[in-house]
Design a protein around this motif. Structure first.
Motif, short mmCIF file in Angstrom:
data_model
loop_
_atom_site.label_atom_id
_atom_site.label_comp_id
_atom_site.label_asym_id
_atom_site.label_seq_id
_atom_site.Cartn_x
_atom_site.Cartn_y
_atom_site.Cartn_z
N GLY A 138 0.81 -1.21 0.00
CA GLY A 138 0.00 0.00 0.00
C GLY A 138 0.85 1.26 0.00
N GLY A 139 0.23 2.36 -0.42
CA GLY A 139 0.97 3.61 -0.50
C GLY A 139 2.08 3.50 -1.52
N ARG A 140 3.30 3.81 -1.09
CA ARG A 140 4.45 3.71 -1.99
C ARG A 140 5.36 2.55 -1.61
NH1 ARG A 140 6.33 10.07 -2.77
NH2 ARG A 140 4.33 10.82 -3.57
N ASP A 141 4.84 1.64 -0.84
CA ASP A 141 5.67 0.55 -0.30
C ASP A 141 5.33 -0.78 -0.95
OD1 ASP A 141 7.10 2.10 1.64
OD2 ASP A 141 5.26 2.16 2.83
N GLY A 142 6.34 -1.60 -1.15
CA GLY A 142 6.17 -2.94 -1.66
C GLY A 142 7.49 -3.68 -1.59
N VAL A 143 7.42 -4.99 -1.67
CA VAL A 143 8.62 -5.83 -1.82
C VAL A 143 8.30 -6.88 -2.87
CG1 VAL A 143 9.63 -5.49 0.46
CG2 VAL A 143 7.89 -7.22 0.18
N SER A 144 9.17 -7.05 -3.83
CA SER A 144 8.90 -7.98 -4.93
C SER A 144 10.19 -8.66 -5.36
CB SER A 144 8.29 -7.23 -6.13
OG SER A 144 7.07 -6.62 -5.78
N ARG A 145 10.00 -9.85 -5.93
CA ARG A 145 11.15 -10.56 -6.50
C ARG A 145 10.75 -11.12 -7.87
NH1 ARG A 145 14.11 -14.81 -2.85
NH2 ARG A 145 15.28 -12.97 -2.19
N PRO A 146 10.65 -10.26 -8.88
CA PRO A 146 10.35 -10.77 -10.22
C PRO A 146 11.59 -11.37 -10.86
CG PRO A 146 10.60 -8.40 -10.27
CD PRO A 146 10.73 -8.80 -8.82
N LEU A 147 11.46 -12.61 -11.31
CA LEU A 147 12.57 -13.29 -12.00
C LEU A 147 13.86 -13.28 -11.18
CD1 LEU A 147 11.92 -11.84 -15.57
CD2 LEU A 147 11.17 -14.05 -14.66
N GLY A 148 13.71 -13.36 -9.85
CA GLY A 148 14.88 -13.44 -8.97
C GLY A 148 15.53 -12.11 -8.65
N ILE A 149 14.93 -10.99 -9.06
CA ILE A 149 15.51 -9.67 -8.81
C ILE A 149 14.83 -9.04 -7.60
CG2 ILE A 149 15.93 -7.37 -9.77
CD1 ILE A 149 15.67 -8.67 -12.56
N ASP A 150 15.59 -8.69 -6.58
CA ASP A 150 15.02 -8.10 -5.37
C ASP A 150 14.69 -6.63 -5.59
OD1 ASP A 150 15.37 -10.52 -4.22
OD2 ASP A 150 16.88 -9.90 -2.75
N LEU A 151 13.43 -6.26 -5.30
CA LEU A 151 13.00 -4.87 -5.39
C LEU A 151 12.28 -4.48 -4.11
CD1 LEU A 151 11.45 -4.88 -9.00
CD2 LEU A 151 13.72 -4.03 -8.35
N ARG A 152 12.34 -3.22 -3.77
CA ARG A 152 11.60 -2.71 -2.61
C ARG A 152 11.16 -1.28 -2.90
NH1 ARG A 152 16.06 -3.00 1.98
NH2 ARG A 152 16.61 -4.87 0.82
N GLY A 153 10.21 -0.79 -2.09
CA GLY A 153 9.72 0.57 -2.26
C GLY A 153 8.84 0.73 -3.49
N MET A 154 8.90 1.91 -4.09
CA MET A 154 8.07 2.22 -5.25
C MET A 154 8.28 1.28 -6.43
SD MET A 154 5.68 4.53 -5.37
CE MET A 154 5.71 5.23 -7.02
N PRO A 155 9.53 0.93 -6.81
CA PRO A 155 9.71 -0.01 -7.92
C PRO A 155 9.00 -1.34 -7.66
CG PRO A 155 11.78 1.07 -7.42
CD PRO A 155 10.83 1.45 -6.32
N ALA A 156 9.10 -1.85 -6.44
CA ALA A 156 8.45 -3.12 -6.10
C ALA A 156 6.94 -2.99 -6.16
CB ALA A 156 8.89 -3.57 -4.70
N GLN A 157 6.43 -1.85 -5.68
CA GLN A 157 4.98 -1.66 -5.70
C GLN A 157 4.48 -1.52 -7.13
OE1 GLN A 157 2.61 1.19 -5.98
NE2 GLN A 157 1.40 1.13 -4.10
N ALA A 158 5.25 -0.83 -7.99
CA ALA A 158 4.86 -0.68 -9.39
C ALA A 158 4.85 -2.04 -10.09
CB ALA A 158 5.82 0.27 -10.09
#
Length: 460
Positions: free
Chosen positions: A370-390
Motif C-alpha cells: 500500500g501507499g508507496r511501499d512494496g517488496v517484490s522478486r520478479p525473476l529473482g531480482i530483489d526490489l523494494r519501495g516504489m519499484p516493487a509496488q509498481a
C-alpha cells in the motif's frame, strides 16, 4: 451419440483457465462443457486486501465468467459437495439448497482451498477470514464500525481500547498485505474522528514462524518488516493465538491484547471436497496427482490448483510434508498454467493423443504494502519501495482477464490516489457476525458414505 460431458469444479484461476482453453480448442460438437460454481465470476484473490481497505470496489475484482466471445460453457450455480469417481458422478448443492447429481465423462477438480483453522478456543466464533469477496467487504464495514463505536465510547474506557485493537494472524502474503492495507485505512480515517487519537489505535501482526514471508528471503522479508514497524504495526514472530474472546485475544506468549477484530490468515487447507473422493492425499490435504494432473485410480479425473499436490518437475517447490518430492506451491501463476495443461490433457484423451506433464518455473513473488511501499522478486531480482509496488500492481493489472476488469481496477487506483476514501460503511451485513464459520460454508460437504449412498443408483 451423446457428446462427452466435461465437468469443471471451481471458478478460480485453475478452473477458469481450463474452461477457456477447452472452449478455444474443442468444437461445439466434440463435448459439452459444464462449470460448477456458486458465483458467476472469477475472484481475483490477490487484490482482496485492497477491497478490504477500500482502494478497490468489490466489483473490480469480480471478473465476469460470461464476458467472452467464445462463452458456451453451461454454468451450474452451486458448489460440488461430493464426488463418486467409480460412478463418475458429481453431487452438487445448488444455490437453492437442492442436491442434484451431475454425471461426467471427464472431470477437472479445481475447488480451491479454505482457511486453515486449528482447535483454538473462540477462533471460529470470533475470527474473520480473507478468502471471499463477501469477507473482504464485510471486514471493511467492520473496521470502520469499530472506529465509529470507539468515537462514541468514553475516553480511556475498556470498550474504546478493545474497539481500537486489531490483530492479524499469519505472516504470509495474505496476512502481511491485509495488515498493511487495513492499518493504512485506520490511519487515513483517524482525521475524520476528532475525538480519537491515532496513538490509541493498535495493530498487531502475529505469526508462529521465526521470519516474515520467508519465501522472499531475509533481505526482502526484513524490508517488509521494517515497513510494518515504521507504520506502527507491532509484529510478533514465534507466537500465535491461544484463545480468542469477544473483546480480547490471548497469545501463546501470555500477552492479552484488547481486540474486537481478529483477522485469521494463517494458511489454507484443501477444499473439504477432496475428502469425499477417498483418494490419496498429501499431509497438506491436497490430492496426490501424477505429473499430467490425473488422479490415480479415478478414471477421467484430473486435479489442479490449491487442492492438488502437483509434482514440481522444475524445482523450487515445497515439500509435500510426507517425505516425498517437492510439489508446486498453491499460487495463482501455477493454478492458471495447470488449468491450461489439464484442458490439453482432457482434449488429448478425447482425441487419443499424448498427454503432457505440468512444468513451470516460478516467475517470482510480488507483495503490495500500500501507499508507496512494496517488496517484490520478479525473476529473482530483489526490489523494494516504489519499484516493487509498481511491479506488483503491474503484474496484477496484466493478470486480470478482461478489459472491463482492467479498466475498473486502474480507475479505482487513480481515483483513490487523487480523491482518497470517504470511509463509508455499506451496512449490508450490519447484523451478521461475519466470522469464519459464516462465509466459507465448510459444513455443506457430504461424507464419503453419504456420497456413495446418494450415487448408488448410478452403479458406483
Amino acid at each position: 451419440m451423446a457428446r462427452p460431458r466435461i465437468v469443471i469444479v471451481g471458478a478460480g484461476f485453475a478452473g477458469v483457465a481450463c474452461v477457456r482453453s477447452l472452449e478455444r480448442t474443442l468444437s461445439p460438437g466434440e463435448a459439452e462443457i459444464l462449470l460448477v460454481t456458486p458465483l458467476s465470476y472469477q475472484l481475483y484473490l490477490p487484490l482482496l486486501p485492497q477491497v478490504a481497505s477500500g482502494v478497490l470496489t468489490p466489483q473490480s475484482v469480480a471478473v465476469s465468467l460470461r464476458r467472452s466471445r467464445r462463452h458456451r460453457t453451461r454454468i451450474v450455480p452451486g458448489g460440488a459437495v461430493g464426488i463418486d469417481t467409480r460412478a463418475k458422478v458429481c453431487v452438487i448443492r445448488k444455490i437453492t439448497g437442492e442436491l442434484v447429481d451431475q454425471p461426467y465423462d471427464y472431470l477437472a477438480l479445481a475447488p480451491g482451498s479454505v482457511t486453515r483453522t486449528f482447535d483454538i478456543p473462540g477462533l471460529t466464533e470470533h475470527g474473520r477470514g480473507m478468502k471471499t469477496l463477501a469477507e473482504a467487504a464485510h471486514l471493511r464495514d467492520h473496521v470502520i464500525a469499530q472506529l465509529d463505536l470507539a468515537d462514541a465510547a468514553p475516553p480511556g474506557s475498556a470498550e474504546r481500547a478493545s474497539r481500537l485493537g486489531f490483530v492479524v494472524v499469519g505472516g504470509g502474503y495474505a496476512g502481511t498485505e491485509t495488515a498493511a492495507s487495513l492499518q493504512r485505512l485506520t490511519t487515513n480515517a483517524i482525521g475524520r474522528y476528532p475525538r480519537l487519537d491515532r496513538r490509541e489505535i493498535s495493530w498487531h501482526l502475529v505469526d508462529v514462524a521465526p521470519k516474515l514471508m520467508p519465501e522472499l528471503g531475509d533481505r526482502l522479508g526484513g524490508a517488509a518488516l521494517d515497513v510494518l514497524r515504521r507504520r506502527g504495526i507491532e509484529v510478533s514472530l514465534g507466537a500465535s493465538v491461544a484463545k480468542a474472546g469477544p473483546e480480547d485475544v490471548t497469545l501463546t506468549d501470555g500477552r492479552v491484547l484488547p481486540c474486537r477484530t481478529l483477522v485469521w490468515t494463517a494458511g489454507v487447507a484443501a477444499s473439504p471436497l477432496v475428502a469425499t473422493l477417498g483418494a490419496e492425499t498429501a499431509r497438506s490435504g491436497r490430492l496426490v496427482v501424477s505429473p499430467d494432473l490425473r488422479v490415480p485410480g479415478a478414471e477421467g479425473a484430473f486435479a489442479l490448483g490449491d487442492s492438488a499436490a502437483v509434482p514440481d518437475l522444475v524445482g523450487g517447490g515445497v515439500g509435500n510434508g510426507s517425505g516425498g518430492d517437492a510439489v508446486c506451491p498453491p499460487t495463482a501463476q501455477h493454478a492458471h498454467r495447470q488449468g491450461k495443461v489439464a484442458a490439453h490433457n482432457i482434449v488429448a484423451m478425447l482425441r487419443g493423443t499424448p498427454l503432457r506433464s505440468y512444468t513451470h518455473k516460478d516467475l517470482g513473488l510480488v507483495v503490495d504494502l500500500g501507499g508507496r511501499d512494496g517488496v517484490s522478486r520478479p525473476l529473482g531480482i530483489d526490489l523494494r519501495g516504489m519499484p516493487a509496488q509498481a511491479v506488483a500492481r503491474g503484474y496484477h493489472w496484466a493478470a486480470l482477464r478482461t478489459g472491463a476488469a482492467k479498466t475498473r481496477v486502474m480507475t479505482n487506483w487513480l481515483l483513490n490516489a487523487v480523491a482518497g476514501d470517504d470511509f463509508v460503511r455499506t451496512g449490508f451485513q450490519t447484523y451478521k457476525p461475519g466470522t469464519l464459520r459464516d462465509f466459507e460454508h465448510t459444513d455443506d460437504y457430504l461424507t464419503p458414505e453419504e456420497v456413495r449412498a446418494h450415487t448408488a443408483p448410478y452403479g458406483g
